[in-house]
Design a protein around this motif. Structure first.
Motif, PDB file in Angstrom:
ATOM      1  N   SER B 314       0.860  -1.187   0.000  1.00 60.90           N
ATOM      2  CA  SER B 314       0.000   0.000   0.000  1.00 60.90           C
ATOM      3  C   SER B 314       0.892   1.230   0.000  1.00 60.90           C
ATOM      4  O   SER B 314       1.582   1.498   0.970  1.00 60.90           O
ATOM      5  N   ASN B 315       0.898   1.941  -1.119  1.00 58.30           N
ATOM      6  CA  ASN B 315       1.843   3.047  -1.238  1.00 58.30           C
ATOM      7  C   ASN B 315       1.205   4.377  -1.651  1.00 58.30           C
ATOM      8  O   ASN B 315       1.890   5.286  -2.060  1.00 58.30           O
ATOM      9  N   THR B 316      -0.112   4.451  -1.580  1.00 59.57           N
ATOM     10  CA  THR B 316      -0.731   5.743  -1.895  1.00 59.57           C
ATOM     11  C   THR B 316      -1.618   6.164  -0.732  1.00 59.57           C
ATOM     12  O   THR B 316      -2.033   5.330   0.079  1.00 59.57           O
ATOM     13  N   ALA B 317      -1.901   7.453  -0.693  1.00 59.42           N
ATOM     14  CA  ALA B 317      -2.720   7.992   0.398  1.00 59.42           C
ATOM     15  C   ALA B 317      -4.077   7.295   0.445  1.00 59.42           C
ATOM     16  O   ALA B 317      -4.564   6.952   1.523  1.00 59.42           O
ATOM     17  N   GLU B 318      -4.670   7.039  -0.726  1.00 58.35           N
ATOM     18  CA  GLU B 318      -5.992   6.413  -0.767  1.00 58.35           C
ATOM     19  C   GLU B 318      -5.941   4.995  -0.193  1.00 58.35           C
ATOM     20  O   GLU B 318      -6.820   4.578   0.555  1.00 58.35           O
TER      21      GLU B 318
END
Lengths: 260, 463
Positions: B314-318
């Motif tokens: 998981s590498n995005t803000a969302e």
């Protein structure tokens, strides 16, 4: 026949608010990590989802410099079947007209039946490239797609989220759709697939492969001249509904609804 | 032994804080009669919204003379009855004292009043590229409450707990004296660390009216790994291997599918993956993507070697939001899935956590009761919830007692402690007694008497 689904993705600077150089009117990219445009991940997810339920294969296409390969690999690590990097020195400085022209050529070369783009990129915010691809190819297009309802060999039925409601339309394939966040929940990147993506070849297409001459790409192929960049005035004015208690607030809401 | 609150007491307190800030009888909302676990209910005789240390001091001084019990309270999000006025008396609501007093960037400290909410605090410092690491799931708790229970939270694996981030406290003593304990200093060998007794003191020794917190520079990048495993056992047995690898994630949490599904239903949001029965959730932070990638690559290999199905990044803000908002809602989601529940917040050495989880899981069949757990696998602190469902009151109390008895003695056997971060309050006193023994309890009582000779401050808690 196997449907070919192309997800167009872009690498953008990892900042929520992009800064603009007031001298040159260009984006300041120095010192900022690059990420895949967040909205494009919804396009990638939808392309993968379509391949899971249909006879279809997915391809992620990314135009950009060599390091944009990271975004292609990320899409492959999510489950995209094939990656293409569209990269050439001659493409540098392309505006939305030239970019969509180049991408349209790539879509043609791939033989895609459906092109899925994020609605817009967080850096330029133009929302023009998706429709531009459709225009260059003279294909059907639908923007602001919030749901892909059905896809067959001949057509795709989608729901669009518009200011005044939702609209369901069916497009003849080949077609281009641009998508919004309501569409789906992009799956996480898979470590196994990420490792695998380093083994898989990623095709690189330049001006030669796409048979584009210098007048149609890069700065010389870009008719746009940027005079000034500014934030548009906010369209959605929120009104705070006040009231002494829940009953009064509810009454105030009811009054507003009755007045519509 | 305590005096009841009389009309003249009410009039006196009204003179101190203004009559609009004093509530009695039916004016006192039911919320102030309990905490987040429903078992214990009792109304204070008088509820007072206070707004300064001077007001707290004046009330304490009066209560001390009159021998009226006083219970300090923040958001009331506790889980062991710590903020319930079991002897009636005066309840001081400190949640209105919620000013951020000073950010000292030269000393990297933040001075706050006790009613500042954890979510306000972290937002304030993070907007300024600073970081207050303690990260309990309950973000609407006050910092005063966090200090009183020495709350830990998810980042304890790497950053430690609340106690590690409190430099100094202003405290109102039971007799009304205002004392300063600790200060902005980094080191302090000046006598007994009284500040550290107040921290985790659950409002029984003094009332925190100001806190000086230590801050760190905000790590620039963070990513999470969601790692699906075939079984909970396999997931948890991987944790000591990760710790041993000398790579320190910010957080190591474990969760099972059932709890994930409950939280999806509770939040109305989908969780990114629910294909497996059990998951580890790891977070890494650092200052560059390269630094984080190097760390997680090694850990990913360890997990795959230990039988994980895959490692999801998981590498995005969302994506981070979709995972961690679900994690933050687990407690409420489990609560919503049953009629009533009670919890066990034991902490065991990290290499024994698999054994403990397996043991508590086995109690479901043994006592025929539903048990759900999630927790901080990386620091050995478990949150195990025993669910009443449709049991009748008598049967519920009986089985709950048996399950608790079994769990706390197992924890003791493994070298664990009664509470990792929720505290003892009222509910866990019997288990603390068993764990500490006579001599230990006597020491606690002596300390209590030294601070509060009349036993008027939050009586009936801890010891």
């Amino acid at each position: 026949m196997t449907l070919k689904i192309a997800a167009c993705i872009k690498q953008v600077p990892d900042v929520t608010e992009v800064k603009i150089d007031p001298e040159t009117n260009t984006l300041i990219r120095e010192g900022v990590d690059a990420i895949t445009n967040p909205l494009d991940l919804y396009a990638v997810e939808e392309a993968i989802a379509i391949t899971r339920n249909n006879d279809a294969e997915s391809c992620a296409m990314c135009m950009g410099p060599e390091q944009a390969l990271d975004s292609v690999r990320e899409a492959m690590a999510m489950g995209i079947d094939k990656g293409v990097l569209i990269s050439d020195r001659a493409f540098a400085g392309s505006d939305t007209w030239a970019t969509s022209f180049i991408l349209a050529r790539a879509v043609k070369k791939l033989g895609a039946d459906l092109v899925i783009c994020g609605k817009q990129a967080t850096d330029g915010d133009t929302a023009q490239v998706g429709p531009g691809i459709a225009a260059h190819l003279n294909w059907a297009q639908a923007c602001y797609v919030s749901k892909v309802l059905n896809i067959t060999q001949e057509e795709v039925t989608v729901e669009r989220l518009l200011d005044y409601g939702r609209e369901v339309i069916t497009l003849k394939l080949p077609a281009v759709i641009t998508v919004i966040k309501e569409l789906n929940n992009p799956r996480l990147t898979r470590f196994f697939k990420l490792l695998e993506s380093f083994e898989k070849p990623v095709e690189k297409w330049g001006a030669a492969e796409l048979e584009i001459d210098a007048n149609n790409c890069g700065l010389s192929g870009s008719p746009t001249k940027v005079n000034r960049i500014f934030a548009p005035p906010s369209r959605n004015k929120a009104t705070l509904i006040k009231g002494e208690n829940a009953r009064e607030k509810a009454q105030n809401i009811a009054d507003i609804i009755a007045g519509i | 032994m305590y005096s009841e609150v009389t009309q003249s007491d009410i009039d006196y307190v009204k003179k101190i804080v203004g009559s609009e800030n004093v509530f009695i009888a039916e004016e006192i909302s039911e919320d102030f009669c309990r905490d987040e676990l429903a078992g214990l209910k009792k109304s204070p005789e008088m509820l007072v919204d206070v707004s300064s240390a001077e007001e707290v001091s004046a009330i304490m001084k009066y209560a001390y003379e009159r021998k009226i019990p006083v219970v300090p309270r923040g958001s009331g999000t506790g889980l062991v009855g710590g903020s319930v006025a079991i002897h009636g008396g005066i309840m001081l609501n400190l949640s209105g004292m919620n000013n951020i007093i000073e950010l000292d960037e030269e000393n990297l400290t933040l001075t706050v009043e006790p009613g500042v909410l954890l979510m306000e605090l972290s937002k304030y410092v993070e907007e300024r590229d600073l970081f207050y690491p303690p990260d309990p799931g309950e973000k609407s708790a006050t910092i005063g409450g966090n200090i009183s229970t020495n709350a830990g939270g998810m980042r304890a694996v790497k950053y430690g707990v609340t106690r590690d981030y409190v430099r100094g406290l202003e405290v109102v003593m039971p007799n009304g004296d205002i004392v300063e304990l600790g200060s902005k200093v980094v080191k302090n060998s000046s006598g007994y660390s009284l500040k550290d007794l107040i921290i985790g003191g659950e409002g029984t020794l003094g009332i925190v009216t100001k806190a000086i917190l230590k801050l760190l520079p905000l790590p620039k990048k963070a990513i999470s790994l969601l790692i699906p495993f075939p079984t909970l056992e396999m997931a948890i047995e991987t944790v000591p291997l990760i710790i041993k690898s000398k790579i320190i994630p910010t957080a190591i949490e474990y969760m099972v599918r059932d709890v994930i599904l409950s939280s999806e239903e509770f939040l109305g949001k989908t969780f990114p993956d629910k294909s497996a029965d059990a998951y580890l959730l790891l977070k890494f932070d650092g200052n560059s993507t390269e630094e984080i990638e190097a760390a997680y690559d090694k850990v990913a290999q360890i997990c795959l070697g230990a039988g994980a199905y895959d490692v999801l990044i998981s590498n995005t803000a969302e994506r981070e939001e979709s995972i961690w908002s679900a994690r933050g809602a687990f407690l409420e989601a489990i609560k919503a899935s049953t009629t009533e529940m009670d919890e066990c917040d034991v902490v065991v050495p990290r290499n024994r956590i698999a054994e403990f989880v397996k043991f508590s899981d086995s109690l479901q069949d043994k006592y025929n009761i539903r048990i759900r757990s999630f927790g901080h696998a990386g620091d050995g602190n478990l949150h195990i919830y025993i669910l009443k469902d449709d049991l009748d009151e008598e049967e519920w109390k009986k089985r709950l007692g048996q399950v608790f008895e079994a769990m706390y003695s197992k924890s003791k056997e493994l070298g664990g402690k009664v509470s990792g971060e929720h505290g003892i309050g009222f509910a866990k006193i019997p288990y603390l007694k068993e764990s500490m023994g006579e001599a230990g309890m006597q020491l606690l009582k002596s300390i209590k008497a030294a601070f509060d000779p009349l036993f008027i401050l939050n009586p009936g808690k801890i010891c």
